[in-house]
Design a protein around this motif. Structure first.
Motif, short mmCIF file in Angstrom:
data_model
loop_
_atom_site.label_atom_id
_atom_site.label_comp_id
_atom_site.label_asym_id
_atom_site.label_seq_id
_atom_site.Cartn_x
_atom_site.Cartn_y
_atom_site.Cartn_z
N SER B 360 2.38 23.51 17.85
CA SER B 360 1.26 22.65 17.49
C SER B 360 0.72 23.11 16.14
N THR B 361 0.32 22.17 15.33
CA THR B 361 -0.29 22.53 14.04
C THR B 361 -1.81 22.59 14.13
N THR B 362 -2.35 22.21 15.27
CA THR B 362 -3.82 22.11 15.36
C THR B 362 -4.43 22.84 16.56
N THR B 363 -3.63 23.13 17.57
CA THR B 363 -4.18 23.68 18.81
C THR B 363 -3.47 24.99 19.15
N PRO B 364 -4.26 26.02 19.51
CA PRO B 364 -5.73 26.08 19.58
C PRO B 364 -6.34 26.54 18.25
#
Lengths: 336, 498
Positions: B360-364
């Motif tokens: 993931s590039t955004t989470t977490p």
């Protein structure tokens, strides 16, 4: 998925089975219920070692033989004595030498009594230049290799530069990581054909500088230099590839009990008569060490002559599977 | 011939419950303050399984070219392998022909243990080994659940580092290290008169002569398999000038001396060997790679398995073979080719074609924190071993996506000395009792248990365990300790994004 009826069948089967097997004890496994009190295997020790370091005698100093005692790191092999700063200590010892000739000699960090607000650490390491995976030929070139292989996230703060520490020549290389907010100060020299490194890591460059200043108390042999450092005086001269055909007069191949494929780097000291005096296995299984020891003590070398006089010489031989050739040499020369 | 039986309930329930279980475990494991005060493992990343839209708890995705069925038939082989990976094995009475279980085994289905976050992964939150008696897989009158197998603990394989003396104490001059299967088929209605005792786990615990291993996830395994030795050696040489105290080695195949790469100690050369050994050791099923039923190490030293525990299928050996006649599926008449290979071949094919997880590039924590975390992770030396990308794979003759592809496994595939704190005193190949393969970190964001024995669910504790006497990672862990709490949190966020 089992149904109720299948469970019932299983239970019935189990009961019948138990009845049928009652006279027979369960086979295999072990039951020590009546055995004496259990003796526990100790924790915190590696009992089953793979390829490890060893030597043909327990008297000759080894590179990995240094230790911290009374706040002083002493290494007889390198002729090195380094007094730790107050409230700094070694908590964990390093791994064994690697099969490419790398040593973690000591890992120094603040003790619990340390009052400073910023942490830092000192790693003392060595690389046997006979077995490096890099194309570097001395400590200076190896430090340049480190610089050349830094990834782009690091910022070079001082390229490899020769400096004087305790009247000995070192190469110093500083760099940092803006993201990690950490700085590394590398001081390297060469002793007995090993690069010996002091690496200071921390957020606080002032702390690192004060630790580097304290290095002026360090004691080193006269040979220490980032471009030479080839033994002599009280220790054997070290010569790469001395065990070449032109110097080996009698050679006996090891007879291995088991076929293995690991590299087995070996350092030997050859006496003035051309006999093998001492064997140090940086990394070998015990059966390999025995087979190679049995063979090497039968080798005969042309005595090494210095100014016409026979002298002891130290060299390295790679048994087993030597690593493949590595990347081309760096073209980026260090500044002096 | 075999028919395919999907067994998805367990994996599905795993997906539902694991966030709750992991959260509870984290609460138990968390640092109570001190140097890591305020820093917390974000826990298992929620969202798409393996970061891949379309992946479910029972249907992981293959690599892109296989999704496109390139070459033709590859998708059929992947799906067939996936289905076989989920088959439930019996000893002798499976009407679908899934026979051969035991006489000793750890579980009866690959995907029972390789379940998190989907088939092919690692141990799930609810331990299926704890339920084997309740589910009728083993019989309670002849088997007990060992104390270290718990309802929400890791699925485990057990090894005794040393053989026992006749007085019941370990003999440290007699290394063992072989797998001690947890359960026996004794008492099952399909196991005939076979009567076997479980290993004496209580004695092993009392003498500290026991170690555990958890399942390694196999996502992206085909890419690791397709790295040429020269690529791995070049990466090793590129790291040789590091200043972090690290200098690894390779485990090598005992037959040809080339680099082996699968398993906790990189002891297995290929996925087919990996699958063959697991089928034989973990499930007790003989196959074309490991053709006989496997006794325990101490049984092997004596007279092997008793006669009444051999050939329990009644059809001879090996129990898993190539199928000389294809199986024509009524639901998919075209799917006949993939029915011909043995289970082991198809397990290997499934693992080979299985896509690596997508980070993931955004989470977490958001994209900025993840990016900072990766940079700091690299700067302090973690990436010296956990190499983000090991260059490119060789061209692949299987499917295009396996060829000329960067391997973002966060592993150098080397074995490293990990010190007395992690040492298990088990030697495999040229790996000694303290050496382990750098665990690939792709997919870490959705794993529950960490380290080779699953000793913690807290990522922070897993990092801290890297330092001890004799560990190559001590200096890097010390660098981690020198970071600010927010930098440490960035690293944890980055790792959980994988």
């Amino acid at each position: 998925m089992h149904t109720k009826s299948s469970h019932s069948l299983l239970l019935l089967g189990l009961a019948l089975s138990l009845l049928a097997q009652a006279p027979n004890a369960l086979q295999s496994g072990r039951d020590f219920s009546s055995s004496p009190q259990a003796q526990k295997i100790p924790t915190g020790v590696v009992l089953v070692k793979g390829a490890w370091s060893s030597a043909s005698d327990s008297v000759t100093p080894l590179p990995e033989g240094g230790a911290v005692a009374n706040d002083v790191y002493s290494n007889q092999y390198f002729g090195l004595t380094y007094t730790l700063s107050p409230d700094w200590t070694e908590k964990y010892s390093g791994p064994p030498p690697s099969d490419s000739g790398y040593y973690v000699l000591a890992q120094i960090r603040p003790a619990d009594t340390f009052k400073g607000t910023s942490r830092g650490s000192i790693l003392i390491a060595a690389q046997d230049m006979f077995f490096t995976l890099t194309p570097a030929r001395n400590a200076l070139e190896l430090t340049n290799y480190t610089k050349d292989n830094l990834n782009a996230d690091y910022k070079v703060e001082q390229p490899p530069t020769e400096v004087r520490i305790a009247n000995h020549s070192f190469v110093r290389f500083d760099y940092g990581s803006p993201t990690a907010e950490l700085h590394w100060h590398v001081l390297a020299t060469q002793i007995r054909c090993h690069m010996v490194q002091f690496i200071f890591t921390g957020r606080d460059t002032k702390l690192a500088e004060s630790l580097i200043q304290e290095m002026n108390q360090i004691k080193l042999p006269a040979e220490a230099s980032p471009t030479s450092g080839t033994g002599g005086d009280d220790v054997p001269t070290c010569i790469k590839d001395y065990a070449s055909d032109e110097n080996v007069m009698e050679r006996v191949d090891p007879v291995y009990a088991e076929r293995r494929f690991n590299p087995v780097p070996v350092r030997i000291i050859i006496d003035k008569e051309g006999k093998v005096k001492h064997i140090h296995f940086l990394s070998a299984f015990p059966d390999q060490a025995k087979a190679i020891t049995d063979a090497l003590f039968q080798w005969r070398f042309k005595p090494y002559l210095l100014d016409g006089k026979p002298e002891e010489v130290e060299t390295g031989i790679m048994f087993g599977r030597a690593p493949r050739p590595t990347t081309p040499p760096s073209t980026n020369a260090a500044t002096k | 011939m075999r028919t395919i039986k999907l067994f998805s309930v367990l994996a599905f329930s795993t997906t539902l419950f694991f966030p709750v279980m992991a959260s509870a475990q984290r609460a138990r494991d968390n640092d109570g303050g001190g140097r890591n005060s305020g820093v917390q493992d974000p826990g298992i990343r929620v969202g798409e399984i393996n970061g891949q839209p379309g992946a479910t708890a029972t249907s992981p995705l293959p690599v892109a070219s296989v999704v496109a069925n390139n070459p033709s038939g590859s998708l059929e082989f992947f799906q067939n392998g996936l289905a076989r990976f989920q088959e439930v094995e019996s000893v002798s009475n499976s009407p679908s022909g899934n026979n051969g279980l035991g006489p000793r085994f750890n579980f009866n289905q690959c995907s029972g243990c390789h379940a998190q976050p989907t088939v092919g992964g690692t141990g799930p939150a609810i331990n299926p080994q704890f339920q084997v008696i309740a589910n009728g897989i083993v019989i309670g009158g002849t088997n007990t659940i060992p104390s270290f197998i718990t309802a929400d603990g890791p699925t485990r394989e057990v090894r005794f580092p040393f053989f026992f003396n006749s007085n019941g104490n370990p003999n440290t001059n007699a290394p063992n290290g072989g797998v001690e299967d947890l359960f026996t088929v004794s008492g099952r209605t399909d196991a005939g008169s076979c009567r076997l005792q479980q290993p004496d786990f209580a004695r092993a615990l009392a003498t500290n002569n026991i170690i555990f291993r958890i399942p390694t996830p196999v996502f992206g395994a085909g890419l690791i398999e397709n790295l040429d030795d020269s690529t791995l050696l070049a990466n090793q040489a590129a790291q040789a000038g590091n200043i972090f105290g690290i200098s690894g080695a390779f485990n090598r195949n005992g037959n040809d001396g080339t680099i082996s790469r699968f398993g906790w100690k990189a002891q297995n050369k290929s996925l087919e060997i990996f699958a063959g050994e697991a089928y034989n050791v973990e499930m007790g099923i003989s196959n074309e790679i490991f053709p006989e039923d496997r006794p325990l190490p101490e049984e092997e030293l004596k007279s092997g398995l008793p006669a009444n525990c051999l050939n329990l299928t009644g059809t001879g050996y090996p129990e898993d073979t190539t199928n000389f006649s294809p199986t024509v599926s009524s639901s998919d008449p075209s799917a006949v080719n993939a029915s011909i290979p043995s289970d082991v071949v198809q397990f290997a094919m499934f693992m080979r074609l299985l896509a690596p997880p997508t980070p993931s590039t955004t989470t977490p924590g958001g994209s900025a924190s993840i990016a900072r975390g990766q940079a700091v992770f690299s700067a302090i030396g973690c990436a010296t071993c956990h190499t983000a990308t090991i260059n490119l794979t060789q061209p692949s003759n299987f499917t295009p996506s396996l060829g000329s592809t960067p391997v973002n496994a966060f592993s150098d595939i080397e074995i490293h000395h990990m010190g007395v704190g992690l040492a298990d005193n088990v030697s495999q190949g040229s790996a000694g009792g303290d050496q382990f393969r750098t665990a690939p970190l792709w997919g870490l964001g959705q794993r529950i248990f960490f380290l080779h024995d699953g000793r913690t669910t807290d990522l922070l504790k897993a990092i801290e365990a890297h330092e001890s006497s004799g560990s190559e990672a001590t200096q890097v862990e010390e660098n981690f300790d020198a970071l600010s709490p927010s930098q440490k949190q960035d690293i944890l966020n980055f790792l959980r994004s994988l």
